[in-house]
Scaffold this motif. Structure first.
Motif, PDB file in Angstrom:
ATOM      1  N   VAL A   1    -154.662 -51.505  74.738  1.00 36.80           N
ATOM      2  CA  VAL A   1    -155.635 -52.120  75.642  1.00 36.80           C
ATOM      3  C   VAL A   1    -155.565 -51.398  76.982  1.00 36.80           C
ATOM      4  O   VAL A   1    -154.523 -50.863  77.359  1.00 36.80           O
ATOM      5  CB  VAL A   1    -155.388 -53.631  75.828  1.00 36.80           C
ATOM      6  N   ALA A   2    -156.687 -51.397  77.696  1.00 32.70           N
ATOM      7  CA  ALA A   2    -156.760 -50.719  78.988  1.00 32.70           C
ATOM      8  C   ALA A   2    -156.137 -51.577  80.074  1.00 32.70           C
ATOM      9  O   ALA A   2    -156.181 -52.806  80.015  1.00 32.70           O
ATOM     10  CB  ALA A   2    -158.210 -50.424  79.338  1.00 32.70           C
ATOM     11  N   GLY A   3    -155.560 -50.915  81.059  1.00 30.47           N
ATOM     12  CA  GLY A   3    -155.066 -51.606  82.239  1.00 30.47           C
ATOM     13  C   GLY A   3    -153.685 -52.192  82.084  1.00 30.47           C
ATOM     14  O   GLY A   3    -152.933 -51.859  81.182  1.00 30.47           O
TER      15      GLY A   3
ATOM     16  N   ALA B   1    -152.589 -45.441  81.779  1.00 34.48           N
ATOM     17  CA  ALA B   1    -153.253 -46.642  82.304  1.00 34.48           C
ATOM     18  C   ALA B   1    -153.572 -47.615  81.182  1.00 34.48           C
ATOM     19  O   ALA B   1    -154.591 -48.289  81.198  1.00 34.48           O
ATOM     20  CB  ALA B   1    -154.520 -46.245  83.040  1.00 34.48           C
ATOM     21  N   SER B   2    -152.703 -47.686  80.196  1.00 39.69           N
ATOM     22  CA  SER B   2    -152.933 -48.622  79.100  1.00 39.69           C
ATOM     23  C   SER B   2    -151.626 -49.240  78.655  1.00 39.69           C
ATOM     24  O   SER B   2    -150.554 -48.784  79.015  1.00 39.69           O
ATOM     25  CB  SER B   2    -153.614 -47.921  77.922  1.00 39.69           C
ATOM     26  N   VAL B   3    -151.753 -50.294  77.875  1.00 38.26           N
ATOM     27  CA  VAL B   3    -150.596 -50.987  77.317  1.00 38.26           C
ATOM     28  C   VAL B   3    -150.741 -50.950  75.810  1.00 38.26           C
ATOM     29  O   VAL B   3    -151.826 -51.172  75.265  1.00 38.26           O
ATOM     30  CB  VAL B   3    -150.542 -52.448  77.817  1.00 38.26           C
ATOM     31  N   VAL B   4    -149.647 -50.653  75.128  1.00 39.34           N
ATOM     32  CA  VAL B   4    -149.650 -50.603  73.669  1.00 39.34           C
ATOM     33  C   VAL B   4    -148.761 -51.728  73.167  1.00 39.34           C
ATOM     34  O   VAL B   4    -147.591 -51.819  73.529  1.00 39.34           O
ATOM     35  CB  VAL B   4    -149.149 -49.244  73.142  1.00 39.34           C
ATOM     36  N   LEU B   5    -149.334 -52.598  72.355  1.00 38.48           N
ATOM     37  CA  LEU B   5    -148.601 -53.705  71.748  1.00 38.48           C
ATOM     38  C   LEU B   5    -148.241 -53.301  70.327  1.00 38.48           C
ATOM     39  O   LEU B   5    -149.074 -52.726  69.617  1.00 38.48           O
ATOM     40  CB  LEU B   5    -149.473 -54.959  71.697  1.00 38.48           C
ATOM     41  N   TYR B   6    -147.040 -53.595  69.906  1.00 38.41           N
ATOM     42  CA  TYR B   6    -146.618 -53.325  68.536  1.00 38.41           C
ATOM     43  C   TYR B   6    -146.211 -54.645  67.905  1.00 38.41           C
ATOM     44  O   TYR B   6    -145.529 -55.448  68.537  1.00 38.41           O
ATOM     45  CB  TYR B   6    -145.399 -52.388  68.505  1.00 38.41           C
TER      46      TYR B   6
ATOM     47  N   LEU C   1    -159.356 -58.463  77.990  1.00 34.84           N
ATOM     48  CA  LEU C   1    -158.781 -57.119  77.964  1.00 34.84           C
ATOM     49  C   LEU C   1    -159.703 -56.171  77.212  1.00 34.84           C
ATOM     50  O   LEU C   1    -160.342 -56.556  76.232  1.00 34.84           O
ATOM     51  CB  LEU C   1    -157.415 -57.144  77.291  1.00 34.84           C
ATOM     52  N   GLU C   2    -159.774 -54.932  77.676  1.00 33.20           N
ATOM     53  CA  GLU C   2    -160.587 -53.921  77.001  1.00 33.20           C
ATOM     54  C   GLU C   2    -159.777 -53.316  75.859  1.00 33.20           C
ATOM     55  O   GLU C   2    -158.729 -52.695  76.090  1.00 33.20           O
ATOM     56  CB  GLU C   2    -160.997 -52.821  77.982  1.00 33.20           C
ATOM     57  N   LEU C   3    -160.235 -53.510  74.650  1.00 30.24           N
ATOM     58  CA  LEU C   3    -159.560 -52.980  73.463  1.00 30.24           C
ATOM     59  C   LEU C   3    -159.870 -51.494  73.328  1.00 30.24           C
ATOM     60  O   LEU C   3    -161.030 -51.094  73.318  1.00 30.24           O
ATOM     61  CB  LEU C   3    -160.036 -53.739  72.221  1.00 30.24           C
ATOM     62  N   LEU C   4    -158.843 -50.672  73.252  1.00 36.29           N
ATOM     63  CA  LEU C   4    -159.022 -49.229  73.127  1.00 36.29           C
ATOM     64  C   LEU C   4    -158.858 -48.743  71.698  1.00 36.29           C
ATOM     65  O   LEU C   4    -159.604 -47.889  71.238  1.00 36.29           O
ATOM     66  CB  LEU C   4    -158.023 -48.485  74.021  1.00 36.29           C
ATOM     67  N   GLU C   5    -157.854 -49.301  70.990  1.00 36.59           N
ATOM     68  CA  GLU C   5    -157.562 -48.793  69.653  1.00 36.59           C
ATOM     69  C   GLU C   5    -156.702 -49.792  68.890  1.00 36.59           C
ATOM     70  O   GLU C   5    -155.870 -50.473  69.474  1.00 36.59           O
ATOM     71  CB  GLU C   5    -156.799 -47.463  69.770  1.00 36.59           C
ATOM     72  N   VAL C   6    -156.927 -49.840  67.589  1.00 35.45           N
ATOM     73  CA  VAL C   6    -156.084 -50.612  66.678  1.00 35.45           C
ATOM     74  C   VAL C   6    -155.788 -49.710  65.499  1.00 35.45           C
ATOM     75  O   VAL C   6    -156.700 -49.113  64.927  1.00 35.45           O
ATOM     76  CB  VAL C   6    -156.787 -51.892  66.169  1.00 35.45           C
ATOM     77  N   ARG C   7    -154.529 -49.592  65.150  1.00 39.56           N
ATOM     78  CA  ARG C   7    -154.197 -48.806  63.964  1.00 39.56           C
ATOM     79  C   ARG C   7    -152.919 -49.322  63.317  1.00 39.56           C
ATOM     80  O   ARG C   7    -152.040 -49.845  63.987  1.00 39.56           O
ATOM     81  CB  ARG C   7    -154.082 -47.326  64.277  1.00 39.56           C
ATOM     82  N   ARG C   8    -152.878 -49.161  62.016  1.00 40.12           N
ATOM     83  CA  ARG C   8    -151.683 -49.534  61.258  1.00 40.12           C
ATOM     84  C   ARG C   8    -150.729 -48.352  61.307  1.00 40.12           C
ATOM     85  O   ARG C   8    -151.131 -47.206  61.111  1.00 40.12           O
ATOM     86  CB  ARG C   8    -152.062 -49.858  59.822  1.00 40.12           C
ATOM     87  N   VAL C   9    -149.470 -48.625  61.594  1.00 42.37           N
ATOM     88  CA  VAL C   9    -148.470 -47.569  61.725  1.00 42.37           C
ATOM     89  C   VAL C   9    -147.273 -47.882  60.840  1.00 42.37           C
ATOM     90  O   VAL C   9    -146.982 -49.053  60.571  1.00 42.37           O
ATOM     91  CB  VAL C   9    -148.013 -47.402  63.196  1.00 42.37           C
ATOM     92  N   PRO C  10    -146.583 -46.851  60.391  1.00 44.06           N
ATOM     93  CA  PRO C  10    -145.358 -47.124  59.635  1.00 44.06           C
ATOM     94  C   PRO C  10    -144.293 -47.671  60.563  1.00 44.06           C
ATOM     95  O   PRO C  10    -144.207 -47.264  61.718  1.00 44.06           O
ATOM     96  CB  PRO C  10    -144.961 -45.744  59.093  1.00 44.06           C
TER      97      PRO C  10
END
Length: 88
Positions: free
Chosen positions: A10-12, A32-37, A58-67
């Motif tokens: 998310v941005a900011g 300038a973003s926050v990454v939630l895991y 919140l502005e959503l930037l990206e969602v992805r599945r990760v190992p």
């Protein structure tokens, strides 16, 4: 869909209270973003998280599945632990 580990960017800046509301398992700040895991059990949990992101404006930037390559004992739970507050 089965569960998995997801990365939600998310941005900011996201306040600690908002992180608690999101139920984030771990957090990283990148530029300038926050990454939630988080390990989410199913699609409903993913959509619930995305709904909370939207509700917080919140502005959503990206969602992805990760190992999830971390050993079980090393998985971060700092935000959830902080949400519990100080132990008595």
């Amino acid at each position: 869909m089965t569960g998995g580990t997801y990365e939600v960017s998310v941005a900011g800046v996201v306040s600690l209270d908002d992180l608690r509301h999101l139920g984030a398992v771990s957090v990283a700040t990148e530029r300038a973003s926050v990454v939630l895991y988080g390990d989410l059990p199913d699609e409903a949990a993913l959509f619930g998280l995305l709904a909370r992101v939207r509700a917080l404006g919140l502005e959503l930037l990206e969602v992805r599945r990760v190992p999830d390559l971390r050993p079980l004992e090393d998985r971060a739970t700092a935000v959830r632990d902080d949400a519990a507050g100080p132990s008595s």
